[in-house]
Write an enzyme that holds these catalytic residues in place. Structure first.
Site, PDB file in Angstrom:
ATOM      1  N   GLU A   3      40.900  22.408  59.231  1.00 47.37           N
ATOM      2  CA  GLU A   3      41.149  21.983  60.616  1.00 47.37           C
ATOM      3  C   GLU A   3      42.620  21.611  60.796  1.00 47.37           C
ATOM      4  OE1 GLU A   3      38.679  20.430  58.782  1.00 47.37           O
ATOM      5  OE2 GLU A   3      37.179  21.838  59.534  1.00 47.37           O
ATOM      6  N   GLU A   4      43.148  20.887  59.809  1.00 47.58           N
ATOM      7  CA  GLU A   4      44.554  20.484  59.915  1.00 47.58           C
ATOM      8  C   GLU A   4      45.458  21.729  59.908  1.00 47.58           C
ATOM      9  OE1 GLU A   4      45.166  16.320  57.650  1.00 47.58           O
ATOM     10  OE2 GLU A   4      43.920  17.783  56.623  1.00 47.58           O
ATOM     11  N   TYR A   5      45.091  22.698  59.049  1.00 48.85           N
ATOM     12  CA  TYR A   5      45.876  23.931  58.993  1.00 48.85           C
ATOM     13  C   TYR A   5      45.832  24.633  60.353  1.00 48.85           C
ATOM     14  CZ  TYR A   5      47.681  28.438  57.549  1.00 48.85           C
ATOM     15  OH  TYR A   5      48.442  29.571  57.458  1.00 48.85           O
ATOM     16  N   SER A  23      52.742  56.238  35.967  1.00 47.60           N
ATOM     17  CA  SER A  23      51.352  55.989  35.619  1.00 47.60           C
ATOM     18  C   SER A  23      51.320  55.661  34.118  1.00 47.60           C
ATOM     19  CB  SER A  23      50.571  57.217  36.051  1.00 47.60           C
ATOM     20  OG  SER A  23      49.762  57.644  35.088  1.00 47.60           O
ATOM     21  N   LEU A  24      50.169  55.517  33.523  1.00 49.86           N
ATOM     22  CA  LEU A  24      50.112  55.109  32.115  1.00 49.86           C
ATOM     23  C   LEU A  24      49.312  56.108  31.288  1.00 49.86           C
ATOM     24  CD1 LEU A  24      49.204  51.328  32.521  1.00 49.86           C
ATOM     25  CD2 LEU A  24      51.327  52.201  31.562  1.00 49.86           C
ATOM     26  N   GLU A  33      47.868  42.857  29.065  1.00 56.95           N
ATOM     27  CA  GLU A  33      47.445  42.378  30.392  1.00 56.95           C
ATOM     28  C   GLU A  33      46.168  43.075  30.824  1.00 56.95           C
ATOM     29  OE1 GLU A  33      50.716  43.587  32.909  1.00 56.95           O
ATOM     30  OE2 GLU A  33      52.158  42.979  31.372  1.00 56.95           O
ATOM     31  N   LYS A  73      43.892  45.308  32.962  1.00 59.75           N
ATOM     32  CA  LYS A  73      44.231  46.421  33.842  1.00 59.75           C
ATOM     33  C   LYS A  73      43.303  46.346  35.057  1.00 59.75           C
ATOM     34  CE  LYS A  73      44.957  51.419  33.746  1.00 59.75           C
ATOM     35  NZ  LYS A  73      44.143  51.768  34.880  1.00 59.75           N
ATOM     36  N   ASP A 105      41.474  47.207  38.423  1.00 55.32           N
ATOM     37  CA  ASP A 105      41.068  48.494  38.970  1.00 55.32           C
ATOM     38  C   ASP A 105      41.147  48.437  40.497  1.00 55.32           C
ATOM     39  OD1 ASP A 105      40.236  51.034  38.995  1.00 55.32           O
ATOM     40  OD2 ASP A 105      38.150  50.641  38.494  1.00 55.32           O
ATOM     41  N   LYS A 149      41.683  51.847  27.416  1.00 56.09           N
ATOM     42  CA  LYS A 149      40.602  51.944  28.403  1.00 56.09           C
ATOM     43  C   LYS A 149      39.299  51.391  27.821  1.00 56.09           C
ATOM     44  CE  LYS A 149      40.795  53.747  32.030  1.00 56.09           C
ATOM     45  NZ  LYS A 149      41.199  54.892  32.775  1.00 56.09           N
ATOM     46  N   CYS A 167      -0.283  41.151  43.954  1.00 55.22           N
ATOM     47  CA  CYS A 167      -1.529  40.525  44.419  1.00 55.22           C
ATOM     48  C   CYS A 167      -2.405  41.486  45.213  1.00 55.22           C
ATOM     49  CB  CYS A 167      -1.212  39.280  45.248  1.00 55.22           C
ATOM     50  SG  CYS A 167      -0.424  39.666  46.811  1.00 55.22           S
ATOM     51  N   CYS A 169       5.686  41.054  50.948  1.00 53.22           N
ATOM     52  CA  CYS A 169       4.324  40.569  50.739  1.00 53.22           C
ATOM     53  C   CYS A 169       4.263  39.204  51.409  1.00 53.22           C
ATOM     54  CB  CYS A 169       4.040  40.453  49.243  1.00 53.22           C
ATOM     55  SG  CYS A 169       2.549  39.514  48.925  1.00 53.22           S
ATOM     56  N   CYS A 221       0.801  34.571  46.597  1.00 52.87           N
ATOM     57  CA  CYS A 221       1.103  35.684  45.683  1.00 52.87           C
ATOM     58  C   CYS A 221       1.733  35.131  44.397  1.00 52.87           C
ATOM     59  CB  CYS A 221       2.044  36.671  46.367  1.00 52.87           C
ATOM     60  SG  CYS A 221       2.668  37.945  45.279  1.00 52.87           S
TER      61      CYS A 221
HETATM   62  S1  IVH Z   1      51.893  48.718  34.592  1.00 54.05           S
HETATM   63  C1  IVH Z   1      54.711  51.952  33.887  1.00 54.05           C
HETATM   64  N1  IVH Z   1      50.130  46.757  34.518  1.00 54.05           N
HETATM   65  O1  IVH Z   1      47.067  51.057  36.319  1.00 54.05           O
HETATM   66  C2  IVH Z   1      53.753  50.883  34.094  1.00 54.05           C
HETATM   67  N2  IVH Z   1      49.560  48.760  35.664  1.00 54.05           N
HETATM   68  O2  IVH Z   1      46.836  53.688  35.072  1.00 54.05           O
HETATM   69  C3  IVH Z   1      52.903  51.125  35.247  1.00 54.05           C
HETATM   70  N3  IVH Z   1      47.364  48.736  36.732  1.00 54.05           N
HETATM   71  O3  IVH Z   1      49.368  52.754  38.358  1.00 54.05           O
HETATM   72  C4  IVH Z   1      51.912  50.155  35.565  1.00 54.05           C
HETATM   73  N4  IVH Z   1      46.811  46.680  36.132  1.00 54.05           N
HETATM   74  O4  IVH Z   1      47.985  50.867  39.391  1.00 54.05           O
HETATM   75  C5  IVH Z   1      50.402  48.009  34.950  1.00 54.05           C
HETATM   76  N5  IVH Z   1      48.665  44.961  34.410  1.00 54.05           N
HETATM   77  C6  IVH Z   1      48.943  46.192  34.840  1.00 54.05           C
HETATM   78  C7  IVH Z   1      48.044  46.940  35.619  1.00 54.05           C
HETATM   79  C8  IVH Z   1      48.382  48.235  36.008  1.00 54.05           C
HETATM   80  C9  IVH Z   1      46.431  47.763  36.803  1.00 54.05           C
HETATM   81  C10 IVH Z   1      47.238  50.084  37.327  1.00 54.05           C
HETATM   82  C11 IVH Z   1      48.439  50.544  38.126  1.00 54.05           C
HETATM   83  C12 IVH Z   1      48.912  51.796  37.451  1.00 54.05           C
HETATM   84  C13 IVH Z   1      47.674  52.256  36.752  1.00 54.05           C
HETATM   85  C14 IVH Z   1      47.987  53.155  35.599  1.00 54.05           C
END
Ligand code: IVH
Length: 680
Positions: free
Chosen positions: A37-39, A84-85, A116, A118, A120, A316, A413, A428, A433
Site C-alpha cells: 500500500e505504501e509503495y 552459444s556454448l 553456474e 544453466k 533454460d 547438459k 465408490c 464424485c 467416498c
Molecule cells: S554463458 C559464451 N551462462 O545457454 C557464453 N549461458 O547454450 C555464452 N545460458 O545462449 C553464454 N545460463 O542463453 C551462459 N549461466 C549461463 C547460462 C547461459 C543459461 C544460456 C544462454 C546461452 C545458452 C547456450
C-alpha cells in the site's frame, strides 16, 4: 511547456529513487521494506506529478509499462556477437575439456573455473549508456537480434538505471530471462480455460512473452532474469567472471543462483553435482551447468571457434523428457472428489527417478489428442511436480493401440459421477467416498502439511482400510497397541509413528491451513492467509468479503475458504485437534513490514543460523527478524544465539562453544517470544 519548479523536480527525482530502491528489495532481494500500500501511494504520487508537469525521468518506474503496441520488431546488431556454448554430457568429457584448456594455455597448473546453473530461458542483451538502460535485444542469430526494450522494461528486477557511483560509459549485459515452473503452469491453466493454445514448456512461455508486440501482455507475465555475462563495454574492465558477478550484484542485477568457483576438474565435478542435486528443488528449469574459465585474460587467450568459445562449455543434465509406452489409463479420485486420468507407463528413468505414472491432465485432452492405450508417449518431469504426458508419437503406432472410454462411475465408490458446468474435471459427489477421505488424510500427513514422518501414502491406506482412522483427526487418538496389530509394523516402527504424530502437533499456521485440504488453497494461498491472520480462529471467522480484500485471493478462493469454514464438521475437526494439543507458531512475516523496519534500526539481539530446518531457512531468518532479532553470517563475541538445525556446520558449533555463545534448537527458537528476547 511551463518550466518545472526546482522543488517539484527534486521531489520527482527523490520519488523515483525511493521507488526503484523498494523495487530492488521487493523483486531481487525478495524482502520488501515497505508495504504494498505504501509503495502504491508513492507510485501514484509520482505518476500524478509526472502528468501534471509533463516531466518523466528515463528510469521512472512508471516507464516500465504503458508503451503503445509495436507494428513489428526492429532488428538490432549486437556489438559483440552473442555466442552459444558447446556441450558435454559426462564427467569424462569435463576432464577432456579441462585437458584441452590446459594444453591450449600451455600450463600444468589447475585452472579456476566458475560453474553456474544453466537457466533454460531466453538469452537477452541489455545495453546501458551512462548508467541508463537504453536497449534490450534478443540473441537472434547471434549477430542480429530483435529490439524488445519495451517488453524487457516490464521486468521489475531489471534496473532501469545503474545505482552505482561510477556507471561505465557503455556496457552490454547478458542474461537469461526465464519463467518459474509454477508461473508457467498457472499461465497454461488460464490459457486452457480461455481456449488458447498452451505453451510446451517454461522456455517457450518466456519466449512467447518476450516476443510480444504489446508490452502490456509481457507485463502480466511474471518473468525473471539471471545475468551471467557481458558483451561490448566502455569505461570499465573486469579481471574475472567472479569480479563481474560482484559488480553485477552491486549494480543490483540478479545473478545465477548457486554459481561456484572451482579449481581443477575434481572441484568442477563436485560443483556440477551440487547444482544437479538442487535441480528438482529449484522453482525454475535448469538444463545443465555452464563451466567458464574464470580469468578474462585467459578467456581472451583461448578465443572462440566459430560460434562457441573455447573457454566455456555446458554440461547438459539428462533430459527431463523421455518416451515410453502407455500401458493403461486409470481414473484417480482427488481429495475434493475430482476424477482425473492417470497414465500407467512402462517404467522409465527420467532425471534420476523412475517414473511409472504420469498425469494426463483431463479427459478432454485424451480425446483431443486421441491418446490410445499402447501408444508411445513423451513424458516430462519438471521440478517437483507430478510427471505428465506431453505428447503422443503417432509415427510409432502399429495398429494394436486401443482407444480409451471412461466410466460414468467413481472408480472408488461406484457412485455416478457428474461434470459441473464450465469444469473440465468429473466429480464424485458422494461425501462418504473412501477415496476422498484417504486423499485428505494423505494430504494432511504430507511433508508440506503436518509433515508426519513415516506416514506415507501406503501407511495411510493401511490405517484407513483397517478401520483405525476415518478422518485425519483420528490420527491424534491412535494408540501404539492399535498400530502394532497392523502387518508392516513392529514395536519400534509403531512407536516411531506415534512420536512423529505427536511431534506434528507443533507446527506453523500456514502448514496447518494447508493441511486442512481446503478446496483451492494450496501452499501459496495458505502462506498468504497465514500472513494476514494471526490465529486459525481469526481465519475461521473471516467473511468472504474480508477474504476477497486480501491481495491475490480471488473470488473463487475466498468462496472456497468461507464455504469450508461454514461447515460445522470442519470447525469441530479443527477444535478437536486444538484440544488434542495443537501448538501453532507462525514463523511467517506476521509483523507488518513497517514495524519490522523500525526495529532494524535499534540495537538488536543477533543470531547465527546453521544447518537445515523443517522450514526454508529464509523463513527461519524472517522469524528471527519478526521477533526483533538480527541475522548475522558468522559467529563473533557479540553473537547472542546460534540456532542449530540438522547437520550444522562444525566450525560454527565449535566457535560458539569456545566463545560461550548460547546454542538453541529450532523448537527452542519457535518457543522464544518477542518479550523474552527484549528482556535478555
Ligand atoms: S554463458 C559464451 N551462462 O545457454 C557464453 N549461458 O547454450 C555464452 N545460458 O545462449 C553464454 N545460463 O542463453 C551462459 N549461466 C549461463 C547460462 C547461459 C543459461 C544460456 C544462454 C546461452 C545458452 C547456450
Amino acid at each position: 511547456m511551463a518550466k518545472i519548479p526546482n522543488k517539484t523536480k527534486q521531489e520527482i527525482e527523490c520519488l523515483v529513487r525511493i521507488l526503484n530502491h523498494h523495487c530492488y528489495f521487493y523483486y531481487v532481494k525478495d524482502s520488501p521494506i515497505i508495504s504494498d500500500e505504501e509503495y502504491d501511494q508513492l507510485y501514484k504520487k509520482l505518476k500524478d506529478l509526472e502528468e501534471q508537469h509533463n516531466f518523466i525521468l528515463p528510469d521512472s518506474p512508471t516507464q516500465r509499462v504503458g508503451a503503445p503496441p509495436l507494428e513489428k520488431f526492429v532488428r538490432i546488431k549486437h556489438k559483440e556477437p552473442m555466442l552459444s556454448l558447446g556441450n558435454v554430457f559426462s564427467k569424462d568429457e569435463v576432464r577432456l575439456f579441462n585437458k584441452r584448456t590446459k594444453k591450449a594455455l600451455k600450463t600444468k597448473e589447475n585452472i579456476t573455473y566458475t560453474v553456474e546453473p544453466k537457466y533454460d530461458g531466453l538469452a537477452i542483451e541489455l545495453t546501458y549508456k551512462d548508467g541508463f538502460l537504453v536497449k534490450a535485444s534478443t540473441r537472434g542469430d547471434g549477430n542480429y537480434g530483435e529490439d524488445v526494450t519495451q517488453n524487457i522494461k516490464t521486468i521489475n528486477e531489471i534496473p532501469l538505471k545503474l545505482e552505482i557511483e561510477y556507471p561505465p560509459e557503455e556496457i552490454d549485459i547478458r542474461g537469461e530471462v526465464y519463467m518459474d515452473i509454477k508461473e508457467f503452469e498457472s499461465l497454461n491453466k488460464k490459457r486452457e480455460e480461455e481456449g488458447e493454445d498452451k505453451f510446451a514448456n517454461p522456455r517457450n512461455a518466456t519466449a512467447g512473452s518476450i516476443r510480444q508486440l504489446d508490452s502490456s501482455i509481457t507485463a502480466k507475465r511474471k518473468l525473471h532474469i539471471a545475468c551471467y555475462g557481458i558483451g561490448a563495454v566502455k569505461g570499465i574492465t573486469f579481471k574475472t567472471q567472479c569480479d563481474l558477478f560482484k559488480w553485477l550484484r552491486t549494480s543490483r542485477f540478479p545473478t545465477p543462483q548457486g554459481a561456484k568457483l572451482a579449481k581443477g576438474t575434481k572441484e568442477v565435478n563436485k560443483a556440477i553435482n551440487e547444482i544437479q542435486s538442487l535441480r528438482n528443488e529449484l522453482p525454475f528449469e535448469v538444463d545443465g551447468a555452464v563451466i567458464k574459465v574464470n580469468d578474462f585474460s585467459l578467456q581472451k587467450q583461448l578465443g572462440v571457434k566459430t560460434r562457441e568459445p573455447h573457454w566455456a562449455t555446458a554440461f547438459k543434465f539428462p533430459a527431463k523428457r523421455k518416451t515410453t509406452k502407455l500401458i493403461n489409463i486409470e481414473a484417480s479420485v482427488g481429495r475434493q472428489g475430482a476424477i482425473t486420468p492417470v497414465a500407467n507407463l512402462e517404467p522409465v528413468e527420467i532425471a534420476g527417478a523412475t517414473v511409472s505414472n504420469a498425469s494426463l491432465h483431463n479427459w478432454d485432452e485424451i480425446q483431443r489428442k486421441d491418446i490410445r492405450i499402447g501408444d508411445t508417449v513423451e513424458v516430462e518431469r519438471a521440478g517437483d511436480v507430478i510427471p505428465h504426458v506431453i505428447a503422443i508419437i503417432t509415427e510409432k503406432r502399429n495398429g494394436s493401440e486401443t482407444p480409451y472410454y471412461y466410466s460414468q462411475r467413481c472408480p472408488a465408490c461406484g457412485s455416478l459421477i457428474i461434470r459441473e458446468e464450465d469444469e473440465v474435471a468429473f466429480k464424485c459427489i458422494n461425501i462418504n467416498c473412501n477415496a476422498q477421505a484417504i486423499e485428505k488424510i494423505k494430504n494432511f500427513a504430507s511433508k508440506a502439511a503436518m509433515d508426519i514422518e513415516g506416514l506415507g501414502e501406503k501407511n495411510v491406506e493401511l490405517l484407513y482400510s483397517s478401520g483405525l482412522i476415518n478422518h485425519f483427526v483420528d490420527l491424534y487418538t491412535l494408540k501404539k497397541e492399535d498400530i502394532l496389530k497392523l502387518p508392516r509394523f513392529a514395536k519400534k516402527s509403531a512407536q516411531n509413528l506415534i512420536n512423529a504424530i505427536e511431534n506434528s502437533k507443533t507446527t506453523t499456521l500456514y502448514k496447518f491451513i494447508y493441511s486442512l485440504g481446503i478446496k483451492d488453497v494450496g501452499e501459496y494461498a495458505a502462506r498468504l492467509l497465514a500472513k494476514h491472520y494471526e490465529t486459525i480462529n481469526d481465519l475461521c471467522k473471516a467473511t468472504e468479503r474480508e477474504l476477497k480484500k486480501i491481495e491475490q485471493v480471488g473470488d473463487k478462493v475466498a468462496s472456497s475458504i468461507s464455504s469450508f469454514f461454514s461447515n460445522q464438521d470442519n470447525i469441530e475437526a479443527i477444535n478437536s485437534i486444538i484440544n488434542l494439543g495443537l501448538k501453532l507458531q507462525n514463523p511467517d512475516f506476521t509483523l507488518p513490514a513497517k514495524e519490522r523496519t523500525s526495529e532494524l534500526l535499534s540495537d538488536r539481539i543477533s543470531f547465527v543460523v546453521t544447518g537445515t530446518f523443517p522450514e526454508d531457512r529464509k523463513i527461519v531468518k524472517n522469524y528471527i527478524e519478526s521477533l526483533g532479532g538480527r541475522n548475522v553470517g558468522s559467529i563473533s563475541k557479540s553473537t547472542d544465539y546460534l540456532v542449530v538445525g540438522e547437520n550444522p556446520g562444525p566450525s560454527k558449533l565449535n566457535k560458539a562453544k569456545k566463545l560461550g555463545i548460547k546454542t538453541i534448537s529450532y523448537n527452542e527458537l519457535m518457543k522464544l517470544t518477542k518479550d523474552e528476547l527484549n528482556t535478555k
